[in-house]
Design an enzyme around this catalytic site. Structure first.
Site, PDB file in Angstrom:
ATOM      1  N   CYS A 274      10.114  26.168  -7.096  1.00 18.93           N
ATOM      2  CA  CYS A 274      10.814  25.840  -5.845  1.00 18.93           C
ATOM      3  C   CYS A 274      11.766  24.670  -5.947  1.00 18.93           C
ATOM      4  CB  CYS A 274       9.793  25.519  -4.766  1.00 18.93           C
ATOM      5  SG  CYS A 274       8.886  26.965  -4.281  1.00 18.93           S
TER       6      CYS A 274
HETATM    7  C1  UDX Z   1       6.686  22.560  -3.617  1.00 19.46           C
HETATM    8  C2  UDX Z   1       6.539  21.887  -2.242  1.00 19.46           C
HETATM    9  O1  UDX Z   1       5.537  20.876  -2.318  1.00 19.46           O
HETATM   10  C3  UDX Z   1       6.146  22.914  -1.191  1.00 19.46           C
HETATM   11  O2  UDX Z   1       6.101  22.290   0.081  1.00 19.46           O
HETATM   12  C4  UDX Z   1       7.177  24.018  -1.196  1.00 19.46           C
HETATM   13  O3  UDX Z   1       6.813  25.010  -0.269  1.00 19.46           O
HETATM   14  C5  UDX Z   1       7.320  24.627  -2.577  1.00 19.46           C
HETATM   15  O4  UDX Z   1       7.626  23.607  -3.528  1.00 19.46           O
HETATM   16  P1  UDX Z   1       5.011  23.397  -5.506  1.00 19.46           P
HETATM   17  O5  UDX Z   1       6.239  23.563  -6.327  1.00 19.46           O
HETATM   18  O6  UDX Z   1       4.071  24.539  -5.431  1.00 19.46           O
HETATM   19  O7  UDX Z   1       5.399  23.051  -3.981  1.00 19.46           O
HETATM   20  O8  UDX Z   1       4.164  22.173  -6.058  1.00 19.46           O
HETATM   21  P2  UDX Z   1       4.116  20.613  -5.791  1.00 19.46           P
HETATM   22  O9  UDX Z   1       2.723  20.238  -5.536  1.00 19.46           O
HETATM   23  O10 UDX Z   1       5.122  20.196  -4.809  1.00 19.46           O
HETATM   24  O11 UDX Z   1       4.488  20.019  -7.215  1.00 19.46           O
HETATM   25  C6  UDX Z   1       5.782  20.193  -7.786  1.00 19.46           C
HETATM   26  C7  UDX Z   1       5.878  19.450  -9.104  1.00 19.46           C
HETATM   27  O12 UDX Z   1       5.921  18.055  -8.877  1.00 19.46           O
HETATM   28  C8  UDX Z   1       4.732  19.682 -10.096  1.00 19.46           C
HETATM   29  O13 UDX Z   1       5.282  19.861 -11.377  1.00 19.46           O
HETATM   30  C9  UDX Z   1       3.924  18.414 -10.018  1.00 19.46           C
HETATM   31  O14 UDX Z   1       3.266  18.135 -11.221  1.00 19.46           O
HETATM   32  C10 UDX Z   1       5.002  17.388  -9.719  1.00 19.46           C
HETATM   33  N1  UDX Z   1       4.517  16.206  -9.008  1.00 19.46           N
HETATM   34  C11 UDX Z   1       4.019  16.309  -7.746  1.00 19.46           C
HETATM   35  C12 UDX Z   1       4.611  14.965  -9.613  1.00 19.46           C
HETATM   36  O15 UDX Z   1       5.065  14.844 -10.768  1.00 19.46           O
HETATM   37  N2  UDX Z   1       4.203  13.860  -8.920  1.00 19.46           N
HETATM   38  C13 UDX Z   1       3.718  13.926  -7.655  1.00 19.46           C
HETATM   39  O16 UDX Z   1       3.392  12.873  -7.090  1.00 19.46           O
HETATM   40  C14 UDX Z   1       3.611  15.199  -7.052  1.00 19.46           C
END
Ligand code: UDX
Length: 579
Positions: A274
């Site tokens: 996403c």
């Molecule tokens: C994201 C949005 O959170 C969600 O609201 C939307 O609908 C779709 O995109 P998603 O991609 O499933 O969701 O996962 P998310 O938990 O947001 O994590 C995305 C990435 O960011 C991951 O690779 C995760 O490891 C990374 N991340 C997340 C970090 O590096 N640090 C953080 O603090 C949070």
């Protein structure tokens, strides 16, 4: 009131998860997907992806007869009151949004609506650029149904905010519901559906125009990505500052209620299907509207470089990677999923291979997807142990729980040379760095004081015996000197020797300072330095020699915890053993 029957066009993460959640609360749900194999798989009880709880809920939904998937799009519309469009909106090569699946679903729904008697609500849930629901979906449905929006059918845009790995939990506990409605009737019908689904726990609901609802989704993802890129940017700064730690910075700013603690976890960067797609799409959309989004651009820029920081940290620990076996723990873009779309592990593995490393990979769920991406270029390990065995450096790329459980002893036991790069900050840095070579994202070192590191530096350079002294006053000013090998004066040398003499009671004298092992930093004018001394230890028996390097190196590798930084004890013991 009787529950409305629902249909979902597109049975990916969002569509299938929503479908099984609605079925679990008594709604009749019909699924349709353009991929017939997906339909067969789901009808046989197997989700086409791994997501916690989905398989169980799917089994229950099929068992109760509340969920069925059909090959007939018309049948799905015909058998339901509300149709959700949950198809993918991937990127084109230029980053712009690809709306082909949305268009195709709209056409099928329009065709089905032409012959449908009762009122039908269409809800766009796929992420689409502002204006798409009005200018793409609505005219297509109107064209194929022969009926204007509002005449027997209604239309809403209703963004989802599900996170992979917790999609079911997020579906049952959303922070809010945003309804972008074309008319009151459509909005009322959708709100009523959610009231039926959430009961007393109805989340706060915003009713607005479709374009606002579409913008909320993009702004939301852009802001989340920006938060992570921000903390990663700070991590990169911390990493160059002795004693700095981004975890403390995140905690410190996260307690400010205006900032909040979530999405401030520094690491290898954000991945997934996403965030990048949406940021690139909104950037492209804004540019076409003659607006720049510099914060979105910077967010992407920081993230593009972030995965490579882990490779740099690995090189800082063990020197050049050529020919060395490196373990990559974690491939999925985050834990609790097998999804590798845009996972940072892809960039990391490719860079390791370019550097000539032999790469072994392990992930609890994503191995099948990994094979499709890496082919024959890496070794696929069946377990953590297989992955670590004989390896010279391990990189934590995804923070799976089973990696958290590993202790420094596990690494020491299994690896040829225990060295760990904690790309997700899952280990206690203090404890790990006292037992093995350890580096972590956003952790400014301390690690340059670690004798194991310095030994490694010297061994890599092929030089002689070294002595690294921790916390000696005159050295403190040397941390950020102009690049290259530094000049130092005799007072530094004298002070070191004096201290060693005092502490060990040994008569030692430096014969040559080997130079300064210098860690290049991102700033062209700064180097972080580790001072490496060659000493002659004038106790009679021990003379600087290759043999001594071996002995010292061995001693450091097997360092008991309490001796971790105490090279003086190592020297003393070494001397005793020689006597
Ligand atoms: C994201 C949005 O959170 C969600 O609201 C939307 O609908 C779709 O995109 P998603 O991609 O499933 O969701 O996962 P998310 O938990 O947001 O994590 C995305 C990435 O960011 C991951 O690779 C995760 O490891 C990374 N991340 C997340 C970090 O590096 N640090 C953080 O603090 C949070």
């Amino acid at each position: 009131m009787m529950n409305r029957a629902l249909s979902f066009f597109g049975l990916g993460y969002v569509g299938l998860t929503s479908a099984v959640c609605f079925a679990s609360r008594g709604f009749k749900v019909i699924g349709y997907d353009a991929d017939p194999q997906k339909i067969e798989l789901i009808n046989s009880g197997k989700p086409p992806f791994y997501e916690p709880q989905v398989e169980d809920l799917l089994g229950e939904a099929l068992g109760s007869g509340l969920l069925s998937c059909t090959h007939s799009p018309a049948g799905a519309v015909e058998g339901s009151h509300i149709t959700f469009i949950t198809v993918g909106t991937p990127s084109n090569l230029d980053g712009s949004i690809n709306l082909e699946q949305v268009k195709s679903a709209s056409k099928q729904i329009g065709q089905a609506l032409s012959g449908k008697g009762d009122y039908h609500l269409v809800v766009v849930r796929s992420t689409v650029t502002p204006g798409t629901t009005e200018n793409v979906v609505k005219p297509i449905i109107e064209g194929y149904s022969g009926r204007r929006c509002g005449e027997g059918w209604g239309l809403c845009f209703n963004p989802e905010f599900l996170k992979e790995g917790s999609a079911v939990r997020d579906t049952f506990n959303p922070d809010r519901i945003v309804i972008g409605e074309f008319d009151r009737t459509s909005g009322d019908m959708l709100e009523e559906l959610y009231r039926g689904f959430y009961g007393d726990e109805m989340p706060k609901t915003i009713r607005t125009s479709p374009i606002n609802a579409e913008l909320v989704k993009y702004a939301n993802n852009a802001f989340l990505a920006m938060k992570i890129s921000f903390i990663n940017m700070m991590a990169n700064l911390c990493q160059k500052l002795p004693e700095a730690d981004v975890e403390v910075i995140a905690e410190g700013i996260g307690l400010d209620k205006r900032i909040g603690p979530l999405f401030l976890k520094a690491g290898a960067g954000w991945g997934g299907s996403c965030l990048r797609k949406d940021l690139e799409a909104i950037l492209d959309y804004a540019l076409k509207n003659h607006v720049e989004l510099p914060l979105v651009e910077a967010t992407l820029k920081v993230n593009n470089a972030q995965p490579y920081r882990l490779v740099e940290l690995a090189k800082g620990l063990i020197g050049e990677l050529d020919g060395k076996r490196i373990s990559v723990l974690g491939l999925a873009f985050k834990p609790e999923t097998d999804d590798m779309r845009d996972a940072v592990s892809i960039k990391i593995v490719k860079r390791l291979l370019e550097e000539g490393a032999r790469v072994a990979v392990y992930d609890p769920k994503a191995m099948e997807n990994a094979r499709r991406i890496f082919g024959e270029s890496v070794e696929y390990s069946g377990s953590i142990e297989d992955c670590l065995r004989g390896s010279e450096c391990a990189l934590i790329v995804t923070e799976w729980d089973e990696f958290r459980k590993l202790t420094s002893q596990d690494y020491i036991k299994l690896m040829k040379i225990p060295a760990v790069v904690d790309g997700r900050r899952i280990y206690d840095a203090e404890s790990f760095s006292s037992k093995l070579r350890f580096a972590a994202v956003g952790l400014g070192e301390k690690r340059y004081y670690n004798p194991a590191l310095a030994v490694n530096a010297i061994i890599t350079k092929g030089d002689g015996i070294l002595l690294v002294r921790r916390g000696i006053e005159p050295f403190k000013g040397l941390w950020s000197l102009p690049g290259g090998f530094i000049e130092y004066d005799e007072t530094v040398e004298d002070s070191l020797i004096r201290e060693v003499k005092e502490e060990t009671g040994l008569d030692i004298k430096p014969i040559r300072v080997l130079g300064v092992y210098s860690q290049p930093t991102r700033s062209p004018t700064k180097h972080v330095v580790t001072i490496c001394y060659q000493c002659s230890i004038l106790s009679g028996e021990v003379k600087p020699s290759n043999e001594n390097i071996e002995a010292r190196f061995f001693a450091v590798e097997n360092l008991p915890e309490q001796l971790a930084f105490d090279h003086l004890t190592i020297i003393r013991d070494h001397l005793k053993s020689k006597r």
